[in-house]
Write a protein that holds these residues in place. Structure first.
Motif, PDB file in Angstrom:
ATOM      1  N   GLY A 156      33.457  58.643  40.651  1.00 46.18           N
ATOM      2  CA  GLY A 156      34.347  58.828  40.539  1.00 46.18           C
ATOM      3  C   GLY A 156      34.691  57.636  39.530  1.00 46.18           C
ATOM      4  O   GLY A 156      34.467  56.497  39.819  1.00 46.18           O
ATOM      5  N   ALA A 157      35.859  57.973  39.161  1.00 43.87           N
ATOM      6  CA  ALA A 157      37.195  56.014  38.433  1.00 43.87           C
ATOM      7  C   ALA A 157      36.896  54.816  39.741  1.00 43.87           C
ATOM      8  O   ALA A 157      36.701  54.087  38.958  1.00 43.87           O
ATOM      9  CB  ALA A 157      38.371  56.874  38.609  1.00 43.87           C
ATOM     10  N   ASN A 158      37.202  55.401  40.541  1.00 39.50           N
ATOM     11  CA  ASN A 158      36.860  53.759  41.485  1.00 39.50           C
ATOM     12  C   ASN A 158      36.193  52.816  41.710  1.00 39.50           C
ATOM     13  O   ASN A 158      36.082  52.074  42.001  1.00 39.50           O
ATOM     14  CB  ASN A 158      37.351  54.426  43.166  1.00 39.50           C
ATOM     15  CG  ASN A 158      38.748  55.488  43.403  1.00 39.50           C
ATOM     16  OD1 ASN A 158      39.940  54.956  42.689  1.00 39.50           O
ATOM     17  ND2 ASN A 158      38.704  56.197  44.498  1.00 39.50           N
ATOM     18  N   TRP A 159      35.121  53.671  40.972  1.00 45.54           N
ATOM     19  CA  TRP A 159      33.844  53.324  40.591  1.00 45.54           C
ATOM     20  C   TRP A 159      34.637  51.661  39.469  1.00 45.54           C
ATOM     21  O   TRP A 159      33.404  50.583  40.176  1.00 45.54           O
ATOM     22  CB  TRP A 159      32.973  53.600  40.184  1.00 45.54           C
ATOM     23  CG  TRP A 159      31.404  53.581  41.157  1.00 45.54           C
ATOM     24  CD1 TRP A 159      31.523  55.326  42.607  1.00 45.54           C
ATOM     25  CD2 TRP A 159      31.369  53.840  42.479  1.00 45.54           C
ATOM     26  NE1 TRP A 159      30.869  55.743  43.419  1.00 45.54           N
ATOM     27  CE2 TRP A 159      30.934  54.185  43.362  1.00 45.54           C
ATOM     28  CE3 TRP A 159      30.245  51.821  42.509  1.00 45.54           C
ATOM     29  CZ2 TRP A 159      29.335  54.171  44.621  1.00 45.54           C
ATOM     30  CZ3 TRP A 159      29.510  51.488  43.797  1.00 45.54           C
ATOM     31  CH2 TRP A 159      28.941  52.841  44.424  1.00 45.54           C
ATOM     32  N   LEU A 160      35.153  52.180  38.820  1.00 43.29           N
ATOM     33  CA  LEU A 160      35.575  51.308  38.247  1.00 43.29           C
ATOM     34  C   LEU A 160      35.538  49.561  38.735  1.00 43.29           C
ATOM     35  O   LEU A 160      35.633  48.397  37.949  1.00 43.29           O
ATOM     36  CB  LEU A 160      36.686  52.009  36.568  1.00 43.29           C
ATOM     37  CG  LEU A 160      36.135  52.772  35.597  1.00 43.29           C
ATOM     38  CD1 LEU A 160      37.578  53.585  35.549  1.00 43.29           C
ATOM     39  CD2 LEU A 160      35.020  52.099  34.853  1.00 43.29           C
ATOM     40  N   TRP A 161      36.502  49.712  39.774  1.00 46.31           N
ATOM     41  CA  TRP A 161      37.572  48.500  40.265  1.00 46.31           C
ATOM     42  C   TRP A 161      35.756  47.282  40.667  1.00 46.31           C
ATOM     43  O   TRP A 161      36.409  46.305  40.465  1.00 46.31           O
ATOM     44  CB  TRP A 161      38.179  48.667  41.853  1.00 46.31           C
ATOM     45  CG  TRP A 161      39.413  49.620  41.517  1.00 46.31           C
ATOM     46  CD1 TRP A 161      39.290  50.978  42.047  1.00 46.31           C
ATOM     47  CD2 TRP A 161      40.311  49.397  40.781  1.00 46.31           C
ATOM     48  NE1 TRP A 161      40.427  51.377  41.240  1.00 46.31           N
ATOM     49  CE2 TRP A 161      40.987  50.088  40.746  1.00 46.31           C
ATOM     50  CE3 TRP A 161      40.617  47.901  40.468  1.00 46.31           C
ATOM     51  CZ2 TRP A 161      42.754  50.228  39.977  1.00 46.31           C
ATOM     52  CZ3 TRP A 161      41.952  47.792  39.946  1.00 46.31           C
ATOM     53  CH2 TRP A 161      42.693  49.037  39.739  1.00 46.31           C
ATOM     54  N   LEU A 162      34.668  48.044  40.785  1.00 46.19           N
ATOM     55  CA  LEU A 162      33.368  46.890  41.030  1.00 46.19           C
ATOM     56  C   LEU A 162      33.622  46.676  39.871  1.00 46.19           C
ATOM     57  O   LEU A 162      32.640  45.023  40.407  1.00 46.19           O
ATOM     58  CB  LEU A 162      32.163  48.172  41.399  1.00 46.19           C
ATOM     59  CG  LEU A 162      31.442  47.122  41.715  1.00 46.19           C
ATOM     60  CD1 LEU A 162      31.495  46.236  42.861  1.00 46.19           C
ATOM     61  CD2 LEU A 162      29.838  48.287  41.833  1.00 46.19           C
ATOM     62  N   ALA A 163      32.866  47.293  39.094  1.00 50.90           N
ATOM     63  CA  ALA A 163      33.051  46.639  37.529  1.00 50.90           C
ATOM     64  C   ALA A 163      34.248  46.102  37.466  1.00 50.90           C
ATOM     65  O   ALA A 163      33.665  44.187  37.142  1.00 50.90           O
ATOM     66  CB  ALA A 163      33.450  47.513  36.326  1.00 50.90           C
ATOM     67  N   ILE A 164      35.802  45.861  37.666  1.00 51.31           N
ATOM     68  CA  ILE A 164      36.684  44.535  36.933  1.00 51.31           C
ATOM     69  C   ILE A 164      36.672  43.403  38.321  1.00 51.31           C
ATOM     70  O   ILE A 164      36.566  42.631  38.011  1.00 51.31           O
ATOM     71  CB  ILE A 164      37.922  44.898  37.150  1.00 51.31           C
ATOM     72  CG1 ILE A 164      38.423  46.064  36.592  1.00 51.31           C
ATOM     73  CG2 ILE A 164      38.907  44.128  37.613  1.00 51.31           C
ATOM     74  CD1 ILE A 164      39.800  47.087  37.170  1.00 51.31           C
ATOM     75  N   ALA A 165      36.105  43.864  39.275  1.00 55.05           N
ATOM     76  CA  ALA A 165      35.515  42.716  40.258  1.00 55.05           C
ATOM     77  C   ALA A 165      34.025  42.214  40.000  1.00 55.05           C
ATOM     78  O   ALA A 165      34.254  40.351  39.983  1.00 55.05           O
ATOM     79  CB  ALA A 165      35.164  43.109  41.879  1.00 55.05           C
ATOM     80  N   GLY A 166      33.476  42.515  39.794  1.00 54.77           N
ATOM     81  CA  GLY A 166      32.397  42.064  38.911  1.00 54.77           C
ATOM     82  C   GLY A 166      32.961  41.095  37.524  1.00 54.77           C
ATOM     83  O   GLY A 166      32.436  39.706  37.605  1.00 54.77           O
ATOM     84  N   TYR A 167      33.619  41.582  36.892  1.00 54.13           N
ATOM     85  CA  TYR A 167      34.010  40.074  35.585  1.00 54.13           C
ATOM     86  C   TYR A 167      35.004  38.799  36.661  1.00 54.13           C
ATOM     87  O   TYR A 167      34.016  38.196  35.250  1.00 54.13           O
ATOM     88  CB  TYR A 167      35.401  41.003  35.045  1.00 54.13           C
ATOM     89  CG  TYR A 167      35.086  42.347  33.730  1.00 54.13           C
ATOM     90  CD1 TYR A 167      33.688  41.533  33.151  1.00 54.13           C
ATOM     91  CD2 TYR A 167      35.132  43.355  33.818  1.00 54.13           C
ATOM     92  CE1 TYR A 167      33.710  42.971  32.201  1.00 54.13           C
ATOM     93  CE2 TYR A 167      34.928  44.315  33.383  1.00 54.13           C
ATOM     94  CZ  TYR A 167      34.023  43.827  31.825  1.00 54.13           C
ATOM     95  OH  TYR A 167      33.572  44.569  31.236  1.00 54.13           O
ATOM     96  N   SER A 168      35.137  38.628  38.186  1.00 54.05           N
ATOM     97  CA  SER A 168      35.830  37.935  38.109  1.00 54.05           C
ATOM     98  C   SER A 168      34.470  37.232  38.573  1.00 54.05           C
ATOM     99  O   SER A 168      34.440  35.890  38.227  1.00 54.05           O
ATOM    100  CB  SER A 168      36.583  38.119  38.950  1.00 54.05           C
ATOM    101  OG  SER A 168      38.320  39.104  39.154  1.00 54.05           O
TER     102      SER A 168
END
Length: 227
Positions: A65-77
């Motif tokens: 699911g594409a919503n998992w990409l938000w976890l990656a974005i949070a991880g960058y921060s």
């Protein structure tokens, strides 16, 4: 007598010419005195690795699911916070451990690079072989930077006016594009636009490594001739 490695690590000339360097330094200098004492450099380094694991998990799970990409974005921060502040807080509190910090910080950089690009390669957006080209380019450029410390006394932290922070913004933008555009067929069949972008970045990094290697080799040869 001071340890030679410690002295060398502490006297490195850091060359940082990326676009966001001054603004980022002001922000880090503002954050450092506001961090509680229990926030130590080692804990910040660990926090950065947690962020890298989040990035890997977000990309790897994005096939569900594409919503998992938000976890990656949070991880960058989170990864930026830990990676940028561990050395900054050590210098601010005057508790530097130059050799230890140099070794651990750059070892963690290698692990972080592996996690990010392996995660991208395991995602449905970029082929693994293309992600490995980008990883090769980044690690080659890292090797150049580490070698330059020992042969030139210089740590080059930016190339083409971009450093790790700018690269994080590029990757966040790429991730948002993945979320918005999805995994539909690309203009070139099995090769998607994301593949082309990541592969091109990898090739640019490899070319930069070759150019920088030739440049440093010429400088070293010139020094040898002047002796």
């Amino acid at each position: 007598m001071a340890n030679t490695t410690e002295a060398r690590a502490g006297s490195i000339d850091r060359i940082q010419q990326n676009v966001l360097a001054r603004g980022e330094r002001r922000l880090l200098n503002w954050i450092c005195p506001r961090l509680p004492l229990w926030v130590t450099p080692d804990r910040l380094t660990s926090f950065g690795i947690v962020g890298a694991l989040m990035i890997f998990a977000g990309y790897a799970a994005s096939g569900f699911g594409a919503n998992w990409l938000w976890l990656a974005i949070a991880g960058y921060s989170i990864q930026w916070f830990g990676d940028s502040l561990d050395g900054s807080i050590a210098r601010w509190r005057k508790i530097e451990r130059p050799s230890f910090g140099y070794f651990i910080d750059h070892s963690c950089d290698g692990i972080t690079t592996l996690l990010i690009l392996a995660g991208i390669g395991f995602s449905p957006y970029v082929r693994l072989d293309v992600a490995l080209v980008a990883m090769t380019g980044y690690l080659l450029l890292s090797i150049h930077a580490y070698l330059s410390v020992h042969v030139m006394g210089e740590m080059k932290l930016s190339y083409l006016a971009a450093g790790p922070t700018e690269l994080r913004f590029v990757l966040i933008g790429l991730t948002i594009a993945m979320y918005g555009l999805g995994t539909g067929p690309g203009w070139f069949g099995a090769i998607s636009g994301f593949d082309i972008f990541v592969g091109t970045v990898g090739l640019i990094l490899i070319i930069l490594f070759l150019v920088q290697t030739a440049t440093v080799a010429r400088r070293l040869a010139s020094r040898a001739e002047q002796r």
